[in-house]
Write a protein that holds these residues in place. Structure first.
Motif, PDB file in Angstrom:
ATOM      1  N   THR A 135      39.669  23.339  78.295  1.00 25.45           N
ATOM      2  CA  THR A 135      38.548  22.566  78.802  1.00 25.45           C
ATOM      3  C   THR A 135      37.745  22.008  77.649  1.00 25.45           C
ATOM      4  O   THR A 135      37.805  22.513  76.535  1.00 25.45           O
ATOM      5  N   THR A 136      37.030  20.968  77.898  1.00 30.48           N
ATOM      6  CA  THR A 136      36.173  20.370  76.889  1.00 30.48           C
ATOM      7  C   THR A 136      34.731  20.636  77.265  1.00 30.48           C
ATOM      8  O   THR A 136      34.305  20.301  78.360  1.00 30.48           O
TER       9      THR A 136
ATOM     10  N   ASP B 154      32.647  23.283  82.249  1.00 29.41           N
ATOM     11  CA  ASP B 154      31.942  22.406  81.332  1.00 29.41           C
ATOM     12  C   ASP B 154      30.462  22.743  81.415  1.00 29.41           C
ATOM     13  O   ASP B 154      29.954  23.071  82.490  1.00 29.41           O
TER      14      ASP B 154
ATOM     15  N   PRO C 233      49.317  21.724  78.969  1.00 33.10           N
ATOM     16  CA  PRO C 233      48.395  20.646  79.347  1.00 33.10           C
ATOM     17  C   PRO C 233      49.084  19.487  80.049  1.00 33.10           C
ATOM     18  O   PRO C 233      48.488  18.834  80.913  1.00 33.10           O
TER      19      PRO C 233
ATOM     20  N   SER D 270      44.286  12.233  86.939  1.00 34.89           N
ATOM     21  CA  SER D 270      42.845  12.422  86.784  1.00 34.89           C
ATOM     22  C   SER D 270      42.158  12.181  88.124  1.00 34.89           C
ATOM     23  O   SER D 270      42.521  11.253  88.853  1.00 34.89           O
TER      24      SER D 270
ATOM     25  N   THR E 251      43.214  16.498  85.351  1.00 37.57           N
ATOM     26  CA  THR E 251      41.857  16.379  84.825  1.00 37.57           C
ATOM     27  C   THR E 251      40.911  16.042  85.968  1.00 37.57           C
ATOM     28  O   THR E 251      41.244  15.239  86.842  1.00 37.57           O
TER      29      THR E 251
ATOM     30  N   LEU F 132      33.343  16.776  82.369  1.00 37.02           N
ATOM     31  CA  LEU F 132      34.773  16.584  82.156  1.00 37.02           C
ATOM     32  C   LEU F 132      35.458  17.940  82.147  1.00 37.02           C
ATOM     33  O   LEU F 132      35.066  18.845  81.412  1.00 37.02           O
TER      34      LEU F 132
ATOM     35  N   GLU G  40      41.841  23.926  74.285  1.00 34.69           N
ATOM     36  CA  GLU G  40      42.914  23.183  74.917  1.00 34.69           C
ATOM     37  C   GLU G  40      42.849  23.246  76.434  1.00 34.69           C
ATOM     38  O   GLU G  40      43.536  22.514  77.121  1.00 34.69           O
TER      39      GLU G  40
ATOM     40  N   ASN H 164      39.179  19.434  81.645  1.00 29.51           N
ATOM     41  CA  ASN H 164      40.559  19.179  81.243  1.00 29.51           C
ATOM     42  C   ASN H 164      41.471  20.334  81.642  1.00 29.51           C
ATOM     43  O   ASN H 164      41.021  21.459  81.869  1.00 29.51           O
ATOM     44  N   SER H 165      42.758  20.054  81.684  1.00 31.50           N
ATOM     45  CA  SER H 165      43.796  21.070  81.893  1.00 31.50           C
ATOM     46  C   SER H 165      43.532  21.960  83.102  1.00 31.50           C
ATOM     47  O   SER H 165      43.596  23.188  83.023  1.00 31.50           O
TER      48      SER H 165
END
Length: 255
Positions: free
Chosen positions: A249-250, A160, A121, A215, A126, A169, A247, A171-172
């Motif tokens: 994506t959210t 997402d 990560p 980001s 992001t 959002l 870890e 992530n990673s």
């Protein structure tokens, strides 16, 4: 949309089972091959060849789920003379082999699972932003995902699923050049074959160059689906069950 490009797209949908050439498509558009290729890419974000392949695999998905035709017969019906070529390219674009995809109709969307990612990560970026959807009185669910091309195909590197919210959002996201794409479906559409639902709105970004630890804010305006939008090959709404591990994506749902 450029009317000449639209004529070529109409030919693709009507004659996808034929060995269409660039000469055929440019002729339908009444343009030279060079000018046609440039205009088509400008209008769709991809090449005529890739758009035609997307049309063929979109039709193959339909035949796999809605008919009992053999995979060999389906490959011929969508313009492929080699079963091996069809199977390999289908798996690359859709994320599943044709037989596995057909099995989806019997077992449900929960069978999909992406390969577990090992990206650190700290070495990823992001991507986040706001979604601007056309007004609708229907409740919608928006699938936002990161792909290597403007065509939604294969398993996304991050995704997402957003409902009752206008922010996403991701992530990673690994370093590299990526396209952020969004597709909205009716959240209350209880089709007996939900994997066959068509998005009502669609949007995509310009390429985003992701670097580690950075980001990126990428707002997107979605629009009603149009002929110029390439067929969506990734299985939607199976993104609900094929999203990467926590870890990577959210996945949020507004309360």
């Amino acid at each position: 949309m450029h009317k000449h490009a639209e004529e070529a797209i109409n030919m693709m949908w009507q004659r996808y089972d034929e060995p269409l050439t660039m000469t055929d498509l440019a002729g339908a558009a009444l343009l030279s091959k060079f000018h046609f290729t440039r205009v088509f890419r400008m209008e769709t974000g991809t090449s005529p060849g890739r758009f035609l392949a997307a049309v063929r695999f979109y039709r193959a998905k339909h035949l796999l789920l809605r008919t009992s035709l053999s995979i060999t017969d389906i490959s011929y019906r969508v313009g492929y003379n080699s079963l091996g070529t069809f199977t390999g390219r289908f798996a690359k674009c859709v994320g599943l082999a044709p037989g596995q995809y057909r099995h989806l109709a019997r077992t449900g969307i929960g069978m999909l699972s992406p390969p577990r990612r090992t990206d650190d990560p700290a070495q990823c970026g992001t991507v986040l932003g706001k979604l601007h959807n056309p007004w609708t009185d229907r409740r919608i669910r928006v699938y936002v995902a990161v792909f290597s091309s403007p065509i939604l195909q294969g398993i996304p590197v991050a995704c997402d699923v957003v409902e009752n919210s206008d922010h996403y959002l991701l992530n990673s996201v690994p370093p590299g050049d990526w396209y952020v794409c969004a597709a909205a479906v009716e959240a209350d559409n209880f089709d007996t074959a939900p994997w066959d639902r068509r998005p009502v709105f669609f949007g995509s970004s310009v390429p985003v160059s992701v670097r580690p630890g950075v980001s990126y804010k990428v707002d997107m305006t979605l629009h009603q689906t149009r002929p110029v939008d390439t067929p969506i090959l990734v299985v939607i709404p199976e993104l609900d069950s094929c999203r990467p591990p926590v870890e990577v994506t959210t996945v949020r749902q507004a309360q």
